[in-house]
Structures are given as structure tokens and as C-alpha cells.
Enzyme design. Structure first.
Site, PDB file in Angstrom:
ATOM      1  N   ASP A  26      73.589  35.476 -43.226  1.00 37.21           N
ATOM      2  CA  ASP A  26      72.621  34.481 -43.695  1.00 37.21           C
ATOM      3  C   ASP A  26      71.370  34.475 -42.814  1.00 37.21           C
ATOM      4  OD1 ASP A  26      71.739  32.515 -45.425  1.00 37.21           O
ATOM      5  OD2 ASP A  26      72.679  30.880 -44.298  1.00 37.21           O
ATOM      6  N   GLY A  27      70.277  34.004 -43.400  1.00 34.12           N
ATOM      7  CA  GLY A  27      69.044  33.829 -42.635  1.00 34.12           C
ATOM      8  C   GLY A  27      67.985  34.891 -42.910  1.00 34.12           C
ATOM      9  N   ASN A  28      68.215  35.726 -43.904  1.00 30.75           N
ATOM     10  CA  ASN A  28      67.225  36.770 -44.232  1.00 30.75           C
ATOM     11  C   ASN A  28      65.881  36.169 -44.642  1.00 30.75           C
ATOM     12  OD1 ASN A  28      69.348  38.494 -43.918  1.00 30.75           O
ATOM     13  ND2 ASN A  28      69.492  39.124 -46.059  1.00 30.75           N
ATOM     14  N   TRP A  31      64.087  34.490 -41.739  1.00 35.13           N
ATOM     15  CA  TRP A  31      63.597  35.532 -40.822  1.00 35.13           C
ATOM     16  C   TRP A  31      62.250  36.053 -41.331  1.00 35.13           C
ATOM     17  CZ3 TRP A  31      62.159  40.592 -41.541  1.00 35.13           C
ATOM     18  CH2 TRP A  31      62.017  41.389 -40.390  1.00 35.13           C
ATOM     19  N   HIS A  43      65.693  40.696 -46.709  1.00 37.64           N
ATOM     20  CA  HIS A  43      66.868  41.371 -47.268  1.00 37.64           C
ATOM     21  C   HIS A  43      66.831  42.861 -46.914  1.00 37.64           C
ATOM     22  CE1 HIS A  43      67.756  37.686 -49.213  1.00 37.64           C
ATOM     23  NE2 HIS A  43      66.879  37.785 -50.187  1.00 37.64           N
ATOM     24  N   ARG A  77      69.056  31.558 -57.706  1.00 39.10           N
ATOM     25  CA  ARG A  77      67.780  31.850 -57.021  1.00 39.10           C
ATOM     26  C   ARG A  77      66.734  32.340 -58.019  1.00 39.10           C
ATOM     27  NH1 ARG A  77      68.902  34.028 -50.987  1.00 39.10           N
ATOM     28  NH2 ARG A  77      70.396  32.392 -50.458  1.00 39.10           N
ATOM     29  N   LEU A 137      88.078  52.387 -41.179  1.00 44.72           N
ATOM     30  CA  LEU A 137      87.627  50.997 -41.349  1.00 44.72           C
ATOM     31  C   LEU A 137      87.520  50.739 -42.848  1.00 44.72           C
ATOM     32  CD1 LEU A 137      86.071  48.373 -40.318  1.00 44.72           C
ATOM     33  CD2 LEU A 137      84.003  49.721 -40.487  1.00 44.72           C
ATOM     34  N   ARG A 189      79.087  33.485 -39.037  1.00 44.26           N
ATOM     35  CA  ARG A 189      77.969  33.164 -39.928  1.00 44.26           C
ATOM     36  C   ARG A 189      76.698  33.176 -39.104  1.00 44.26           C
ATOM     37  NH1 ARG A 189      77.274  29.327 -45.060  1.00 44.26           N
ATOM     38  NH2 ARG A 189      75.078  29.747 -45.445  1.00 44.26           N
ATOM     39  N   ARG A 195      78.588  26.299 -42.367  1.00 43.36           N
ATOM     40  CA  ARG A 195      79.412  26.009 -43.539  1.00 43.36           C
ATOM     41  C   ARG A 195      79.975  27.307 -44.099  1.00 43.36           C
ATOM     42  NH1 ARG A 195      74.123  23.849 -45.360  1.00 43.36           N
ATOM     43  NH2 ARG A 195      72.933  25.591 -46.214  1.00 43.36           N
ATOM     44  N   SER A 197      80.257  27.927 -47.513  1.00 44.00           N
ATOM     45  CA  SER A 197      79.540  28.314 -48.740  1.00 44.00           C
ATOM     46  C   SER A 197      80.419  29.077 -49.745  1.00 44.00           C
ATOM     47  CB  SER A 197      78.285  29.131 -48.400  1.00 44.00           C
ATOM     48  OG  SER A 197      77.378  28.344 -47.647  1.00 44.00           O
TER      49      SER A 197
HETATM   50  C1  IPE Z   1      75.853  32.385 -48.480  1.00 46.06           C
HETATM   51  O1  IPE Z   1      74.530  32.177 -48.119  1.00 46.06           O
HETATM   52  C2  IPE Z   1      75.985  33.606 -49.330  1.00 46.06           C
HETATM   53  C3  IPE Z   1      75.588  34.873 -48.743  1.00 46.06           C
HETATM   54  C4  IPE Z   1      75.193  35.095 -47.534  1.00 46.06           C
HETATM   55  C5  IPE Z   1      75.678  35.986 -49.626  1.00 46.06           C
HETATM   56  P1  IPE Z   1      73.585  31.127 -48.879  1.00 46.06           P
HETATM   57  O2  IPE Z   1      72.297  31.161 -48.177  1.00 46.06           O
HETATM   58  O3  IPE Z   1      73.607  31.392 -50.328  1.00 46.06           O
HETATM   59  O4  IPE Z   1      74.363  29.747 -48.603  1.00 46.06           O
HETATM   60  P2  IPE Z   1      73.855  28.249 -48.678  1.00 46.06           P
HETATM   61  O5  IPE Z   1      73.231  28.071 -50.020  1.00 46.06           O
HETATM   62  O6  IPE Z   1      72.867  28.038 -47.577  1.00 46.06           O
HETATM   63  O7  IPE Z   1      75.098  27.433 -48.465  1.00 46.06           O
HETATM   64  C1  IPE Z   2      71.309  35.684 -46.943  1.00 45.31           C
HETATM   65  O1  IPE Z   2      70.045  35.276 -46.551  1.00 45.31           O
HETATM   66  C2  IPE Z   2      71.271  36.734 -48.035  1.00 45.31           C
HETATM   67  C3  IPE Z   2      71.723  36.259 -49.348  1.00 45.31           C
HETATM   68  C4  IPE Z   2      72.205  35.066 -49.614  1.00 45.31           C
HETATM   69  C5  IPE Z   2      71.643  37.207 -50.425  1.00 45.31           C
HETATM   70  P1  IPE Z   2      69.267  34.156 -47.334  1.00 45.31           P
HETATM   71  O2  IPE Z   2      68.479  34.801 -48.427  1.00 45.31           O
HETATM   72  O3  IPE Z   2      70.192  33.085 -47.769  1.00 45.31           O
HETATM   73  O4  IPE Z   2      68.281  33.626 -46.214  1.00 45.31           O
HETATM   74  P2  IPE Z   2      67.908  32.123 -45.908  1.00 45.31           P
HETATM   75  O5  IPE Z   2      69.199  31.386 -45.696  1.00 45.31           O
HETATM   76  O6  IPE Z   2      67.144  31.612 -47.086  1.00 45.31           O
HETATM   77  O7  IPE Z   2      67.086  32.223 -44.680  1.00 45.31           O
HETATM   78 MG    MG Z   3      70.838  31.365 -46.896  1.00 44.78          MG
END
Ligand code: IPE
Ligand code: IPE
Ligand code: MG
Length: 255
Positions: A26-28, A31, A43, A77, A137, A189, A195, A197
Site C-alpha cells: 500500500d501507499g503507491n 508516494w 504503481h 477506483r 519460492l 502492510r 488494517r 482491508s
Molecule cells: C489494499 O489497499 C489492497 C491492495 C493493496 C491491493 P487499499 O489501498 O485498497 O486499502 P484501503 O482502501 O486503504 O483499506
Molecule cells: C496500493 O497503493 C496499490 C493498490 C491498491 C492497487 P494505493 O494505490 O492504495 O496507494 P494509496 O494508499 O492511495 O497511497
Molecule cells: Mg491504499
């Protein structure tokens, strides 16, 4: 298929290196935004973090790595972002599978693939077939995956194939997506949220949880080692007391 193992029915084997690591990448988006880039740039960079993490897990002797790439809720999204993610998935299937195979990594996807473009479904099937015998793996990518979906599809198949039978943990777990992997020892995470999720909600029953502020595009071998070091500090009790654990270390048979 691996022998049935359940952290709630028996005490699983544990070691210094987690056998199975599950990651919510998470966090792409954040970032990218913090660099005034479009979310999708995060991504793209995240794919590099996947490469490095897979390599590092292989080198450290981790046997299963499960990555959450797209949740059943991520369809909500914006359409352009979903479409970019699908293209990135397809392109990385085309480009990365040869390298995974060269490194003896088995690749597979869990999740409801019926909603995906047929080209993706075909590439997944080909990649799974190509790498099926590899055993260094197991890299599992969760795509259009949801923990509740997993439990429901297992329950429905179980009811169809065993009508009238009482459902036990063992029976149900034979139908879960990760039926042939040990339950995750370590969950990571990235990106700061704490969380689950709707990830592996059944399988995480006794998993050690690790959350880091580091966004996924900045994750790599160093951060993986920090997570594993944190894991190594934990006392996994599986419901027992510390005293029992100390006694079982002296007399392994009574564990
Ligand atoms: C969880 O991340 C799913 C993936 C990383 C693929 P999200 O960014 O979708 O989760 P929420 O919405 O913050 O809980
Ligand atoms: C996780 O990063 C990748 C996917 C859920 C596909 P996010 O796209 O959720 O990045 P944030 O949480 O919005 O920073
Ligand atoms: Mg996210």
C-alpha cells in the site's frame, strides 16, 4: 498438497525465517502524489519493489510470498486507474514470468479472475503452467481477491461437494485459495494504514502483524529485513503461556 496445518487446531512449526510472508503493498498513490506525479507513477514504481522483494525473499529462504495486488473493492477506483493497473498486470506477466521461471519461482494468482480481460486470464494460466514445478519460492499474487469472497467460495463449493455434511475447519480449508500453503507467519502492510482491508482474513488468525510507514514503492530488501527482525523478536504463543513455551524448549516432545 501440503499436509493440513491449522494454527487454531495445532501448534505450527516456526523458525527464524518466516516460511510464508503476506504483504499488502500500500501507499503507491501517496508516494506519487508527494512527488507531484500521477498516482499511476506510484504503481509503476511499485513493480520495482515487487521485483526486489521477490528476490530478497528467495535469497532469505522464505518459501511462500503472497502479495495483495488488487482487492475486490479496488474496482471502485476511477476507471483510468483500474485500467492502468490491468495493463500493468498484463505487461508484467509478459515480461517477468521468464525471469521468475529462471529463478525456480512458482507463480500463481488467487482471486476471482472471471472479471478480468481474457488476455490476462490466458497469460496467468500460461505462467502458472510454465512455473508449476518450481519449488524455490511460491509467489502468489492476489488479484480481485477478498478474504470474505475466499471464505464464501470455499463454503459454497464445500456445500455442493459434501451436501448434508458438517463443515469442519479441515474440510473448509481444503477449498480456500491458499489450501496448499502454510498460514502466513508474517504479515506486512506498507504505507502507514493499520488494517487488513479484507485480505487473508481466515489465514491471518495467528500471523504476526507488522505495519510500516514506508510506502510500497520505497520498500526493498532493507525494509524486509527490518520486518523479519521484528518478527524474530515476537513470542508466538498460539494461546499458550510463556512458561509453557520455555518448558517446551527444554522438552520439545511436550510442545
Ligand atoms: C489494499 O489497499 C489492497 C491492495 C493493496 C491491493 P487499499 O489501498 O485498497 O486499502 P484501503 O482502501 O486503504 O483499506
Ligand atoms: C496500493 O497503493 C496499490 C493498490 C491498491 C492497487 P494505493 O494505490 O492504495 O496507494 P494509496 O494508499 O492511495 O497511497
Ligand atoms: Mg491504499
Amino acid at each position: 498438497m501440503a499436509e493440513f496445518e491449522s494454527s487454531t487446531l495445532a501448534i505450527p512449526a516456526t523458525g527464524a525465517v518466516p516460511r510464508h510472508i503476506a504483504i499488502i503493498m500500500d501507499g503507491n498513490g501517496r508516494w506519487a502524489r508527494s512527488r507531484f506525479l500521477p498516482r499511476v507513477a506510484g504503481h509503476r514504481k511499485g513493480l520495482e519493489a515487487v521485483r526486489e522483494t521477490v528476490r530478497a525473499c528467495g535469497e532469505r529462504g522464505v518459501k511462500h510470498l503472497t502479495l495483495f495486488a488488487f482487492s475486490s473493492e479496488n474496482w471502485r477506483r476511477p476507471a483510468e486507474e483500474v485500467s492502468f493497473l490491468m495493463q500493468l498486470f498484463l505487461r508484467s506477466l509478459e515480461q517477468e514470468v521468464g525471469r521468475l521461471n529462471d529463478n525456480s519461482i512458482r507463480f500463481r494468482v488467487i482471486g476471482d479472475l472471471s472479471a478480468f480481460d481474457p488476455a490476462i486470464v490466458e497469460h496467468v494460466a500460461r505462467a502458472e503452467a510454465l512455473t508449476a514445478k518450481n519449488d524455490r519460492l511460491v509467489l502468489t499474487v492476489a488479484a480481485n481477491y477478498g478474504g470474505r469472497w475466499d471464505i464464501l467460495q470455499a463454503a459454497n463449493r464445500c456445500a455442493r461437494e459434501h451436501p448434508g455434511e458438517e463443515v469442519t475447519e479441515e474440510l473448509l480449508s481444503r477449498y480456500l485459495c491458499l489450501r496448499d500453503a502454510p498460514e502466513p507467519d508474517l504479515f506486512i502492510r506498507t504505507g502507514g494504514e493499520e488494517r487488513i482491508s479484507n485480505f487473508l482474513i481466515w489465514q491471518l488468525a495467528y500471523t504476526e502483524l507488522y505495519f510500516t510507514e514506508v510506502p510500497w514503492p520505497d520498500f526493498g530488501a532493507k525494509q524486509l529485513d527490518e520486518a523479519i527482525a521484528s518478527y524474530q523478536q515476537r513470542e508466538r504463543r498460539f494461546g499458550r503461556t510463556s512458561e509453557q513455551l520455555a518448558a517446551s524448549r527444554l522438552q520439545p516432545d511436550v510442545a
